[in-house]
Enzyme design. Structure first.
Site, PDB file in Angstrom:
ATOM      1  N   LYS A 137     -11.951  -9.000  10.355  1.00 48.65           N
ATOM      2  CA  LYS A 137     -11.038  -8.625  11.430  1.00 48.65           C
ATOM      3  C   LYS A 137     -11.327  -7.160  11.721  1.00 48.65           C
ATOM      4  O   LYS A 137     -11.009  -6.286  10.907  1.00 48.65           O
ATOM      5  CB  LYS A 137      -9.583  -8.825  11.015  1.00 48.65           C
ATOM      6  CG  LYS A 137      -8.575  -8.332  12.062  1.00 48.65           C
ATOM      7  CD  LYS A 137      -7.150  -8.386  11.538  1.00 48.65           C
ATOM      8  CE  LYS A 137      -6.173  -7.826  12.565  1.00 48.65           C
ATOM      9  NZ  LYS A 137      -4.765  -7.798  12.057  1.00 48.65           N
TER      10      LYS A 137
ATOM     11  N   TYR B 189      -4.900   5.216   1.472  1.00 49.76           N
ATOM     12  CA  TYR B 189      -4.423   6.411   0.766  1.00 49.76           C
ATOM     13  C   TYR B 189      -5.445   6.918  -0.242  1.00 49.76           C
ATOM     14  O   TYR B 189      -6.048   7.963  -0.027  1.00 49.76           O
ATOM     15  CB  TYR B 189      -3.069   6.195   0.080  1.00 49.76           C
ATOM     16  CG  TYR B 189      -2.519   7.502  -0.488  1.00 49.76           C
ATOM     17  CD1 TYR B 189      -2.102   8.515   0.361  1.00 49.76           C
ATOM     18  CD2 TYR B 189      -2.479   7.732  -1.855  1.00 49.76           C
ATOM     19  CE1 TYR B 189      -1.646   9.729  -0.149  1.00 49.76           C
ATOM     20  CE2 TYR B 189      -2.037   8.940  -2.375  1.00 49.76           C
ATOM     21  CZ  TYR B 189      -1.618   9.934  -1.509  1.00 49.76           C
ATOM     22  OH  TYR B 189      -1.191  11.133  -2.010  1.00 49.76           O
TER      23      TYR B 189
ATOM     24  N   THR C 206      -0.114  -6.557   8.322  1.00 52.02           N
ATOM     25  CA  THR C 206       0.603  -5.367   8.783  1.00 52.02           C
ATOM     26  C   THR C 206       1.811  -5.749   9.629  1.00 52.02           C
ATOM     27  O   THR C 206       2.913  -5.215   9.444  1.00 52.02           O
ATOM     28  CB  THR C 206      -0.334  -4.483   9.623  1.00 52.02           C
ATOM     29  OG1 THR C 206      -1.514  -4.216   8.883  1.00 52.02           O
ATOM     30  CG2 THR C 206       0.346  -3.185  10.003  1.00 52.02           C
TER      31      THR C 206
END
Length: 297
Positions: A166, A112, A49
């Site tokens: 994570k 999404y 990210t």
């Protein structure tokens, strides 16, 4: 069953520096990688990210991963982002990471379109089957609206290539249940800088850090103190850096951390749209906190 760890300590979720025209600045990327390794970072996580993977084309993503592996040259492990909401695309990225020599892959939950817990199991097992690279799950429901439940972790941990998570769900009760169900079969990394010490105290092995972009030596030290069981000093350090960790998220990540690196003299450019630039007020706040910690004059 304890599996081979990718790394212990502080791994940096490294930014992708850009030229003014928006293209990747590889010369500056080399400087960032060298800075991280010189300052003691324990691993480099590329095209996550913070590396703006969402706005890199497939070709750019592959080139950035390849360059990172080549320039790092085995000095520290490289964990390549290989997440997608399309399982076939994630498999493609995983195979590319293997082909160019990455040490591990980081695979975020589908976003999404999301999926069910059954779909998560099928998705991750398919990606894990595609190569023999160690796979780190990435759970960040604030971004993906898709959360991995403890019972799903227990099922995924049965796969020999799925070695760690994570975790950025912020739910300590769920993390404790995951630890109880999985034991040593699934290592735990903090996905939030400010939670590094408490997560290590419950058996975690480190952090995948945004703040480490600007203070790699400090995040390494903080992690090592906690891993050595010196929780009091580790927590004191964790608390002393809370303002800096918070400043890294004064706007949408990685807008603040790229600006912080620019203030430090690196040429990281701005984020690609739709991410914008910091307001003057937030830029001043960021600069003040960085001055406090001696990162800029």
């Amino acid at each position: 069953m304890q599996k081979k760890l990718v790394f212990k300590g502080s791994g940096v979720a490294i930014v992708t520096p850009m030229h003014p025209d928006g293209s990747v600045n590889y010369a500056e990327f080399a400087k960032l990688i060298d800075f991280q390794i010189d300052q003691g970072t324990d691993a480099i996580i590329v095209c996550g990210t913070t590396g703006e993977s969402a706005t890199l084309s497939y070709e750019e993503h592959e080139d950035v991963v390849r360059y990172c592996v080549e320039h790092t040259a085995g000095r520290v492990p490289v964990v390549a982002g290989a997440g997608s909401n399309d399982t076939a695309a994630a498999i493609h990225l995983a195979k590319h990471a293997k082909a160019v020599g990455a040490d591990s892959i980081l695979v975020v939950t589908p976003y999404y379109n999301k999926t069910s817990q059954k779909g998560l199991i099928e998705h991750y097992n398919a990606v894990a089957d595609a190569t023999d690279l160690p796979l780190v799950l990435y759970n960040v429901p604030s971004r993906t609206s898709c959360n991995i439940l403890p019972e799903t972790y227990a099922e995924l941990a049965k796969h020999p290539n799925i070695v760690a998570v994570k975790e950025a769900n912020g739910n300590f009760s769920a993390m404790m249940k995951m630890r109880a169900l999985c034991g040593d079969s699934l290592a735990l990394y903090s996905g939030n800088d400010e939670q590094t010490v408490p997560i290590i105290s419950m058996g975690g092995v480190g952090v995948i850090s945004v703040a480490a972009n600007v203070c790699p030596a400090d995040m390494h030290k903080l992690s090592m103190l906690a891993l050595e069981g010196n929780y009091q000093k580790a927590m004191e350090m964790n608390l002393s850096y809370m303002d800096l960790m918070d400043a890294m998220f004064v706007d949408v990540n990685p807008i603040p951390v790229k600006e912080a690196l620019n203030l430090m003299g690196f040429s990281c450019g701005r984020c690609r749209l739709p991410l914008s630039t910091l307001s003057e007020a937030n830029r001043a706040l960021l600069a003040d906190v960085m001055k406090k910690h001696g990162l800029i004059a």
